[in-house]
Enzyme design. Structure first.
Site, PDB file in Angstrom:
ATOM      1  CB  SER A  17      -0.903   0.008   1.241  1.00  0.00           C
ATOM      2  OG  SER A  17      -1.550   1.258   1.328  1.00  0.00           O
ATOM      3  CB  SER A  19      -2.626   4.469   2.044  1.00  0.00           C
ATOM      4  OG  SER A  19      -3.479   4.227   0.950  1.00  0.00           O
ATOM      5  CE  LYS A  68     -11.918   0.193  -1.434  1.00  0.00           C
ATOM      6  NZ  LYS A  68     -11.737   0.751  -2.771  1.00  0.00           N
ATOM      7  CG  ASN A  89     -12.555   5.130   0.418  1.00  0.00           C
ATOM      8  OD1 ASN A  89     -13.365   5.907   0.917  1.00  0.00           O
ATOM      9  ND2 ASN A  89     -11.642   5.533  -0.435  1.00  0.00           N
ATOM     10  CG  ASP A 105     -12.366   4.302  -3.816  1.00  0.00           C
ATOM     11  OD1 ASP A 105     -11.273   4.754  -3.410  1.00  0.00           O
ATOM     12  OD2 ASP A 105     -12.784   3.172  -3.504  1.00  0.00           O
ATOM     13  N   GLY A 132     -18.217  -4.339 -10.392  1.00  0.00           N
ATOM     14  CA  GLY A 132     -17.896  -4.694  -9.005  1.00  0.00           C
ATOM     15  C   GLY A 132     -17.962  -3.469  -8.105  1.00  0.00           C
ATOM     16  N   GLY A 133     -17.282  -3.556  -6.961  1.00  0.00           N
ATOM     17  CA  GLY A 133     -17.329  -2.489  -5.962  1.00  0.00           C
ATOM     18  C   GLY A 133     -16.818  -1.150  -6.481  1.00  0.00           C
ATOM     19  CE1 TYR A 220      -3.698   2.102  -7.154  1.00  0.00           C
ATOM     20  CE2 TYR A 220      -1.371   1.616  -6.841  1.00  0.00           C
ATOM     21  CZ  TYR A 220      -2.646   1.728  -6.336  1.00  0.00           C
ATOM     22  OH  TYR A 220      -2.879   1.451  -5.019  1.00  0.00           O
ATOM     23  N   GLY A 242      -4.581   4.509 -12.584  1.00  0.00           N
ATOM     24  CA  GLY A 242      -5.283   5.012 -11.412  1.00  0.00           C
ATOM     25  C   GLY A 242      -4.427   5.592 -10.294  1.00  0.00           C
TER      26      GLY A 242
HETATM   27  P1  NDP Z   1     -14.335  -6.423  -7.676  1.00  0.00           P
HETATM   28  O1  NDP Z   1     -13.722  -7.731  -7.347  1.00  0.00           O
HETATM   29  O2  NDP Z   1     -15.459  -5.908  -6.847  1.00  0.00           O
HETATM   30  O3  NDP Z   1     -14.900  -6.484  -9.197  1.00  0.00           O
HETATM   31  C1  NDP Z   1     -14.101  -7.011 -10.201  1.00  0.00           C
HETATM   32  C2  NDP Z   1     -14.748  -6.757 -11.575  1.00  0.00           C
HETATM   33  O4  NDP Z   1     -13.801  -7.150 -12.562  1.00  0.00           O
HETATM   34  C3  NDP Z   1     -16.024  -7.546 -11.830  1.00  0.00           C
HETATM   35  O5  NDP Z   1     -16.893  -6.773 -12.605  1.00  0.00           O
HETATM   36  C4  NDP Z   1     -15.496  -8.766 -12.621  1.00  0.00           C
HETATM   37  O6  NDP Z   1     -16.461  -9.311 -13.494  1.00  0.00           O
HETATM   38  C5  NDP Z   1     -14.428  -8.098 -13.444  1.00  0.00           C
HETATM   39  N1  NDP Z   1     -13.362  -8.988 -13.925  1.00  0.00           N
HETATM   40  C6  NDP Z   1     -12.434  -9.639 -13.187  1.00  0.00           C
HETATM   41  N2  NDP Z   1     -11.588 -10.326 -13.986  1.00  0.00           N
HETATM   42  C7  NDP Z   1     -12.000 -10.122 -15.268  1.00  0.00           C
HETATM   43  C8  NDP Z   1     -11.546 -10.545 -16.538  1.00  0.00           C
HETATM   44  N3  NDP Z   1     -10.473 -11.354 -16.669  1.00  0.00           N
HETATM   45  N4  NDP Z   1     -12.198 -10.118 -17.648  1.00  0.00           N
HETATM   46  C9  NDP Z   1     -13.258  -9.300 -17.538  1.00  0.00           C
HETATM   47  N5  NDP Z   1     -13.755  -8.856 -16.354  1.00  0.00           N
HETATM   48  C10 NDP Z   1     -13.130  -9.257 -15.228  1.00  0.00           C
HETATM   49  O7  NDP Z   1     -13.114  -5.392  -7.751  1.00  0.00           O
HETATM   50  P2  NDP Z   1     -13.170  -3.813  -7.482  1.00  0.00           P
HETATM   51  O8  NDP Z   1     -14.355  -3.294  -8.191  1.00  0.00           O
HETATM   52  O9  NDP Z   1     -13.039  -3.556  -6.027  1.00  0.00           O
HETATM   53  O10 NDP Z   1     -11.803  -3.295  -8.156  1.00  0.00           O
HETATM   54  C11 NDP Z   1     -11.664  -3.170  -9.581  1.00  0.00           C
HETATM   55  C12 NDP Z   1     -10.337  -2.482  -9.915  1.00  0.00           C
HETATM   56  O11 NDP Z   1     -10.324  -1.129  -9.480  1.00  0.00           O
HETATM   57  C13 NDP Z   1      -9.110  -3.142  -9.272  1.00  0.00           C
HETATM   58  O12 NDP Z   1      -8.095  -3.202 -10.252  1.00  0.00           O
HETATM   59  C14 NDP Z   1      -8.729  -2.177  -8.168  1.00  0.00           C
HETATM   60  O13 NDP Z   1      -7.345  -2.213  -7.888  1.00  0.00           O
HETATM   61  C15 NDP Z   1      -9.114  -0.841  -8.814  1.00  0.00           C
HETATM   62  N6  NDP Z   1      -9.329   0.268  -7.840  1.00  0.00           N
HETATM   63  C16 NDP Z   1      -8.478   1.347  -7.887  1.00  0.00           C
HETATM   64  C17 NDP Z   1      -8.639   2.421  -7.015  1.00  0.00           C
HETATM   65  C18 NDP Z   1      -7.691   3.595  -7.080  1.00  0.00           C
HETATM   66  O14 NDP Z   1      -7.651   4.409  -6.155  1.00  0.00           O
HETATM   67  N7  NDP Z   1      -6.957   3.775  -8.164  1.00  0.00           N
HETATM   68  C19 NDP Z   1      -9.716   2.427  -6.005  1.00  0.00           C
HETATM   69  C20 NDP Z   1     -10.578   1.262  -6.063  1.00  0.00           C
HETATM   70  C21 NDP Z   1     -10.365   0.215  -6.948  1.00  0.00           C
HETATM   71  P3  NDP Z   1     -17.532 -10.430 -12.988  1.00  0.00           P
HETATM   72  O15 NDP Z   1     -18.625  -9.660 -12.290  1.00  0.00           O
HETATM   73  O16 NDP Z   1     -18.000 -11.090 -14.226  1.00  0.00           O
HETATM   74  O17 NDP Z   1     -16.771 -11.352 -12.066  1.00  0.00           O
END
Ligand code: NDP
Length: 277
Positions: A17, A19, A68, A89, A105, A132-133, A220, A242
């Site tokens: 991290s 942070s 989260k 967060n 975020d 996702g989240g 990132y 990011g």
């Molecule tokens: P989640 O686990 O909640 O969601 C993951 C998502 O990615 C789902 O929609 C999943 O699809 C999809 N996914 C995973 N693998 C694949 C793949 N191979 N092909 C297509 N779709 C895929 O993760 P988060 O939403 O929490 O995080 C997502 C990204 O955002 C991460 O990389 C995280 O590091 C980044 N992030 C960056 C931040 C920043 O400050 N820069 C802050 C918060 C997050 P399915 O529903 O079909 O499983």
């Protein structure tokens, strides 16, 4: 004797991290005296660790993967953006002893796009990959910028449709699968899938990005992510990762806790210069 104000980031894993470093720089820059540490907290230990942290005099917490949603359920009061994100967060101890939960975020992303990179979102056609989240967290702040449309495309189509349905009436927003993107075009494509973390790219059709369009990967890394590389290949006007969002969401958390806004640009420049070394 007054004790130093304590903050921390909880997550699992947490070793890499950035942070603690970011908040330490913010504190030095603004003359605030505080301590910010990183604590490895698996999901099963979150409530216990948070209770211990605040009982021990902690003032505020950041939470990252996979905590989260648990933090969202744990806090006493939620901001509007935390409510719609269904994820927290940033936790802040209030004067009355209650815990406020926020989600910084989305505003972090919007600030990075609009302020740091001068990209106007008003009237834009925006595609969010992933449901996702992180996707959930960015929708309300993006809608606040009055885009023309938002499309959410996800591998599991039902999740995209469900997520879009939650925001019906707040703007033009629809959910779909990657196959439904053929013959569509967007001004901004945001990768909110976690596929970059495994070096994979969602299946995206040719011609998806409009001329002068922008690509933004929420992920990132010290190396160019596969999605940022894709953006460069298709000649996006900008193809960004990011890191800026990370610093901006931290600045918003710092403001919630300390009531003072740190300057983010020098911190982003510093972290960027370090990964180019
Ligand atoms: P989640 O686990 O909640 O969601 C993951 C998502 O990615 C789902 O929609 C999943 O699809 C999809 N996914 C995973 N693998 C694949 C793949 N191979 N092909 C297509 N779709 C895929 O993760 P988060 O939403 O929490 O995080 C997502 C990204 O955002 C991460 O990389 C995280 O590091 C980044 N992030 C960056 C931040 C920043 O400050 N820069 C802050 C918060 C997050 P399915 O529903 O079909 O499983």
């Amino acid at each position: 004797m007054t004790s130093i104000d304590r903050y921390a980031v909880f997550g699992h894993p947490i070793k890499h991290s950035k942070s603690p470093r970011i908040h330490q720089i913010f504190a030095e820059q603004t003359g605030q005296i505080l301590e910010y540490s990183a604590q490895d907290v698996p999901a099963g230990h979150f409530s216990e660790a948070a209770a211990q942290f605040f009982a021990g005099g902690g003032k505020g917490l950041n939470c990252t993967v996979p905590l989260k949603e648990l933090a969202w359920a744990y806090v006493d009061v939620k901001t509007e953006r935390a409510r719609t994100a269904k994820a927290v967060n940033t936790l802040a101890l209030q004067a009355d002893g209650s815990l406020l939960g926020d989600n910084t975020d989305g505003i972090g992303l919007v600030t990075d796009l609009t302020v740091n990179h001068g990209i106007a979102l008003a009237g834009s056609r925006i595609l969010i990959l992933g449901a996702g989240g992180a996707s959930r967290g960015i929708i309300t702040p993006i809608l606040g910028q009055s885009p023309a449309t938002i499309a959410i495309a996800n591998r599991t189509i039902a999740k995209a449709i469900q997520l879009a349905a939650e925001f019906q009436g707040k703007g033009s927003i629809e959910g779909c699968g990657f196959d439904d993107l053929k013959s569509k075009q967007f001004d901004l494509i945001i990768n909110a899938t976690s596929s970059s973390l495994s070096g994979q790219l969602p299946p995206l059709p040719d011609g998806l990005l409009a001329k002068n369009g922008v690509c933004y990967d929420l992920a990132y890394s010290n190396e160019t992510t596969v999605f940022v590389s894709w953006g460069l290949e298709i000649q996006a006007q900008k193809s960004l990762d990011g890191l800026g969002m990370l610093v901006e969401q931290a600045a918003e958390a710092f403001f919630i806790w300390r009531g003072i806004r740190p300057k983010t640009r020098p911190v982003i420049e510093l972290l960027n210069s370090e990964r180019k070394m």
